[in-house]
Design a protein around this motif. Structure first.
Motif, PDB file in Angstrom:
ATOM      1  N   ASP A 150       0.844  -1.168   0.053  1.00 33.62           N
ATOM      2  CA  ASP A 150       0.088   0.046   0.016  1.00 33.62           C
ATOM      3  C   ASP A 150       0.901   1.238   0.131  1.00 33.62           C
ATOM      4  O   ASP A 150       0.499   2.223  -0.635  1.00 33.62           O
ATOM      5  CB  ASP A 150      -1.084   0.144   1.219  1.00 33.62           C
ATOM      6  CG  ASP A 150      -0.339  -0.032   2.614  1.00 33.62           C
ATOM      7  OD1 ASP A 150       0.592  -0.923   2.637  1.00 33.62           O
ATOM      8  OD2 ASP A 150      -0.505   0.822   3.532  1.00 33.62           O
ATOM      9  N   GLN A 182       2.308   1.477  -3.364  1.00 40.49           N
ATOM     10  CA  GLN A 182       1.318   2.091  -4.561  1.00 40.49           C
ATOM     11  C   GLN A 182       0.965   3.515  -4.336  1.00 40.49           C
ATOM     12  O   GLN A 182       1.053   4.201  -5.332  1.00 40.49           O
ATOM     13  CB  GLN A 182      -0.037   1.053  -4.176  1.00 40.49           C
ATOM     14  CG  GLN A 182      -1.085   1.718  -5.092  1.00 40.49           C
ATOM     15  CD  GLN A 182      -1.008   1.463  -6.413  1.00 40.49           C
ATOM     16  OE1 GLN A 182       0.083   0.372  -7.012  1.00 40.49           O
ATOM     17  NE2 GLN A 182      -1.563   2.248  -7.459  1.00 40.49           N
ATOM     18  N   ARG A 183       0.961   3.947  -3.127  1.00 40.35           N
ATOM     19  CA  ARG A 183       0.833   5.478  -2.914  1.00 40.35           C
ATOM     20  C   ARG A 183       1.809   6.278  -3.536  1.00 40.35           C
ATOM     21  O   ARG A 183       1.451   7.330  -4.096  1.00 40.35           O
ATOM     22  CB  ARG A 183       0.506   5.620  -1.492  1.00 40.35           C
ATOM     23  CG  ARG A 183       0.253   7.108  -1.015  1.00 40.35           C
ATOM     24  CD  ARG A 183      -1.044   7.922  -1.654  1.00 40.35           C
ATOM     25  NE  ARG A 183      -1.167   9.124  -1.369  1.00 40.35           N
ATOM     26  CZ  ARG A 183      -1.986   9.561  -0.277  1.00 40.35           C
ATOM     27  NH1 ARG A 183      -2.540   8.763   0.600  1.00 40.35           N
ATOM     28  NH2 ARG A 183      -2.154  10.743  -0.122  1.00 40.35           N
ATOM     29  N   GLU A 238       1.566   6.304  -7.438  1.00 36.75           N
ATOM     30  CA  GLU A 238       0.367   7.106  -7.688  1.00 36.75           C
ATOM     31  C   GLU A 238       0.938   8.724  -7.809  1.00 36.75           C
ATOM     32  O   GLU A 238       0.428   9.363  -8.770  1.00 36.75           O
ATOM     33  CB  GLU A 238      -0.963   6.993  -6.720  1.00 36.75           C
ATOM     34  CG  GLU A 238      -1.329   5.417  -7.029  1.00 36.75           C
ATOM     35  CD  GLU A 238      -2.492   5.240  -5.849  1.00 36.75           C
ATOM     36  OE1 GLU A 238      -2.881   6.112  -5.085  1.00 36.75           O
ATOM     37  OE2 GLU A 238      -3.156   4.320  -5.886  1.00 36.75           O
ATOM     38  N   VAL A 239       1.590   9.073  -6.650  1.00 38.10           N
ATOM     39  CA  VAL A 239       2.057  10.449  -6.607  1.00 38.10           C
ATOM     40  C   VAL A 239       3.099  10.703  -7.711  1.00 38.10           C
ATOM     41  O   VAL A 239       2.981  11.647  -8.331  1.00 38.10           O
ATOM     42  CB  VAL A 239       2.438  10.628  -5.376  1.00 38.10           C
ATOM     43  CG1 VAL A 239       3.373  12.226  -5.078  1.00 38.10           C
ATOM     44  CG2 VAL A 239       1.601  10.714  -4.131  1.00 38.10           C
ATOM     45  N   GLU A 259       3.209   9.311 -10.659  1.00 38.80           N
ATOM     46  CA  GLU A 259       2.533   9.149 -11.889  1.00 38.80           C
ATOM     47  C   GLU A 259       2.067  10.591 -12.098  1.00 38.80           C
ATOM     48  O   GLU A 259       1.855  11.164 -13.184  1.00 38.80           O
ATOM     49  CB  GLU A 259       1.465   8.014 -12.134  1.00 38.80           C
ATOM     50  CG  GLU A 259       0.646   8.107 -13.365  1.00 38.80           C
ATOM     51  CD  GLU A 259      -0.122   6.925 -13.497  1.00 38.80           C
ATOM     52  OE1 GLU A 259      -0.911   6.857 -14.209  1.00 38.80           O
ATOM     53  OE2 GLU A 259      -0.485   6.111 -12.539  1.00 38.80           O
ATOM     54  N   LYS A 260       1.170  11.101 -11.043  1.00 41.28           N
ATOM     55  CA  LYS A 260       0.448  12.410 -11.167  1.00 41.28           C
ATOM     56  C   LYS A 260       1.528  13.532 -11.237  1.00 41.28           C
ATOM     57  O   LYS A 260       1.093  14.449 -12.149  1.00 41.28           O
ATOM     58  CB  LYS A 260      -0.551  12.694  -9.849  1.00 41.28           C
ATOM     59  CG  LYS A 260      -1.210  13.734  -9.959  1.00 41.28           C
ATOM     60  CD  LYS A 260      -2.347  13.664  -8.775  1.00 41.28           C
ATOM     61  CE  LYS A 260      -2.855  15.172  -8.926  1.00 41.28           C
ATOM     62  NZ  LYS A 260      -4.117  15.104  -7.655  1.00 41.28           N
TER      63      LYS A 260
END
Length: 207
Positions: free
Chosen positions: A31, A34-35, A38-39, A41-42
């Motif tokens: 987790d 993954q967080r 995600e950051v 990628e953004k």
């Protein structure tokens, strides 16, 4: 004759403690990894605070859970106003990381290249509304003299249209980033170079 400033090496550590890097995330809990992904990628990069906190996954989860509960909830404060609170109080706390990182986010939200610098140094000289000045006056009082907060402070904010839940938000954001500022300062957390220029120049129009 002035000597030329020597650039810092690209491999300078992001803080005093060993941390994972964007290329060494496999050892982290799923987790947490993954967080971070995600950051990445953004934003296009991983903010150093995520890597610093990831060394203690339970604290990573707890900090970000409270961060998200405050910063992402719908309230009487806009996203930009929440970042104003962070930048103003981080400036008073002399937290380089949070001023630079959240100053970048503030510039993006408000589409105002000068605003973060103004607020970090002296919000009373910044290009903000009287409502926002009252908000930051209160945030700095919470930051520096919370023991002096009283009924008059609530009355002044109510006069500007803030309700009691908004005042809770101002207080809680100030408190959370008081923790963040002190941790970042004590571990010498370095801002990512990407933050310094983010939001300073208008984006080129799409073809």
């Amino acid at each position: 004759m002035m000597s030329e400033t020597q650039p810092l090496p690209d491999a300078a550590p992001i803080c005093r403690y060993p941390t994972p890097t964007p290329t060494t995330l496999d050892g982290l809990p799923a987790d947490v990894r993954q967080r971070i992904l995600e950051v990445q990628e953004k934003a296009g990069f991983v903010p150093n605070v995520f890597l610093a906190l990831a060394r203690r996954p339970e604290e990573f989860r707890a900090f970000l859970a409270y961060h998200d509960a405050l910063l992402l909830r719908e309230s009487g404060l806009s996203k930009g106003e929440k970042e104003m609170i962070i930048v103003a109080t981080s400036g008073v706390n002399r937290c380089l990381y949070c001023v630079v990182a959240h100053g970048a986010i503030l510039r993006v939200y408000e589409k105002a290249p000068l605003l973060a610098d103004q607020i970090a140094v002296n919000h009373r000289k910044a290009d903000i509304t009287p409502r926002q000045q009252a908000m930051l006056d209160f945030a700095l009082k919470v930051c520096l003299r919370a023991d002096e907060v009283g009924e008059a402070d609530y009355t002044a904010l109510h006069a500007q249209g803030f309700d009691n839940e908004d005042i809770w938000d101002i207080t809680s954001i100030t408190a959370l980033f008081g923790l963040s500022n002190r941790l970042a300062n004590a571990i010498s957390l370095r801002p990512n170079p990407e933050f310094y220029l983010l939001g300073r120049l208008p984006r080129a129009p799409k073809a």
